[in-house]
Every structure is written in structure tokens, then in C-alpha cells.
Design a protein around this motif. Structure first.
Motif, PDB file in Angstrom:
ATOM      1  N   ASN A  12      67.550 -23.793 -21.879  1.00 45.44           N
ATOM      2  CA  ASN A  12      66.283 -23.311 -21.312  1.00 45.44           C
ATOM      3  C   ASN A  12      65.642 -24.277 -20.323  1.00 45.44           C
ATOM      4  O   ASN A  12      64.434 -24.245 -20.110  1.00 45.44           O
ATOM      5  CB  ASN A  12      65.278 -22.952 -22.416  1.00 45.44           C
ATOM      6  N   GLN A  57      58.580 -18.876 -17.298  1.00 42.71           N
ATOM      7  CA  GLN A  57      58.293 -18.357 -18.645  1.00 42.71           C
ATOM      8  C   GLN A  57      58.714 -16.900 -18.772  1.00 42.71           C
ATOM      9  O   GLN A  57      59.269 -16.486 -19.800  1.00 42.71           O
ATOM     10  CB  GLN A  57      56.810 -18.512 -18.970  1.00 42.71           C
ATOM     11  N   LEU A  60      62.540 -16.735 -19.074  1.00 43.11           N
ATOM     12  CA  LEU A  60      62.983 -17.158 -20.406  1.00 43.11           C
ATOM     13  C   LEU A  60      62.655 -16.097 -21.453  1.00 43.11           C
ATOM     14  O   LEU A  60      63.456 -15.846 -22.367  1.00 43.11           O
ATOM     15  CB  LEU A  60      62.357 -18.503 -20.773  1.00 43.11           C
ATOM     16  N   GLU A  64      65.376 -14.094 -23.713  1.00 41.41           N
ATOM     17  CA  GLU A  64      65.261 -14.100 -25.176  1.00 41.41           C
ATOM     18  C   GLU A  64      65.418 -12.685 -25.725  1.00 41.41           C
ATOM     19  O   GLU A  64      65.986 -12.487 -26.799  1.00 41.41           O
ATOM     20  CB  GLU A  64      63.932 -14.715 -25.612  1.00 41.41           C
ATOM     21  N   ARG A  89      73.369 -15.325 -21.790  1.00 44.10           N
ATOM     22  CA  ARG A  89      72.295 -15.566 -20.825  1.00 44.10           C
ATOM     23  C   ARG A  89      72.872 -15.966 -19.467  1.00 44.10           C
ATOM     24  O   ARG A  89      72.355 -15.569 -18.428  1.00 44.10           O
ATOM     25  CB  ARG A  89      71.354 -16.648 -21.344  1.00 44.10           C
TER      26      ARG A  89
END
Length: 105
Positions: A12, A57, A60, A64, A89
Motif C-alpha cells: 500500500n 486513499q 486503496l 481493498e 491488486r
């Protein structure tokens, strides 16, 4: 061709490579045009986007949803390597697709 090595702190990690690419172009005395950017690896991603805290953000959070870190993946069960989410990912961010950027002086 110019190769850049960009260190990462791991999972990340979002890194803005704009200045690195611009500096490399400056060293090559490149004319305005296109530059190809490629990232090599099976568990990383290369994304063209506006680099700001909110967009990072958001990216990510979206990743997720696609590949939760809390899920146990078949990759781990068959290899013992617990980074199955990272591989998925990576695929979702198309790390193997060269990115083309318009370079201006």
C-alpha cells in the motif's frame, strides 16, 4: 532507455514518480514528446492519476474491496506466500501495461 530504481516501503505504498521521470528526461536532454513508463513485478501496480492524499486513499479503498487483505487466498495455500491480495491488486492496476505520458520541457 533510462532505468529508474524507486525504493518502496512495501504494501500500500503510493509513490509519486513524476519528479524522478522528469529528472531522467532532463538528463537525456529529451525533446517534448511521449515517454513510456513501465513497472516490473508481479505484486506492484503502476497507475496514472492525480497524486493527492484523497485520491490515494480512494484507490486503496477500491483495491481493498477488490482484494481484501484479510482474505486467505489460494495462492497462499499452494505456495505458502501470503501476498495473494498483492498479486490481484497488481492485476487490477495493470502494472504490466506501459503508461504513456506527454513530456514537456
Amino acid at each position: 532507455m533510462r532505468e529508474l530504481e524507486i525504493p518502496s516501503s512495501g504494501l500500500n505504498t503510493a509513490i509519486d514518480v513524476t519528479d524522478d521521470v522528469a529528472a531522467a528526461l532532463g538528463e537525456l536532454d529529451a525533446a517534448p514528446g511521449l515517454v513510456g513508463v513501465y513497472a516490473h513485478g508481479s505484486s506492484l501496480g503502476l497507475v496514472l492519476m492525480r497524486f493527492e492524499p484523497g485520491t490515494v486513499q480512494d484507490l486503496l479503498a477500491a483495491l481493498e474491496k477488490v482484494a481484501p487483505l484479510t482474505t486467505r487466498y489460494a495462492h497462499e495455500l499452494t505456495t505458502g506466500d501470503p501476498n495473494g491480495a498483492a498479486h490481484i491488486r497488481s492485476r487490477e492496476t495493470c502494472s504490466r501495461t506501459p503508461k504513456t505520458v506527454i513530456a514537456e520541457p
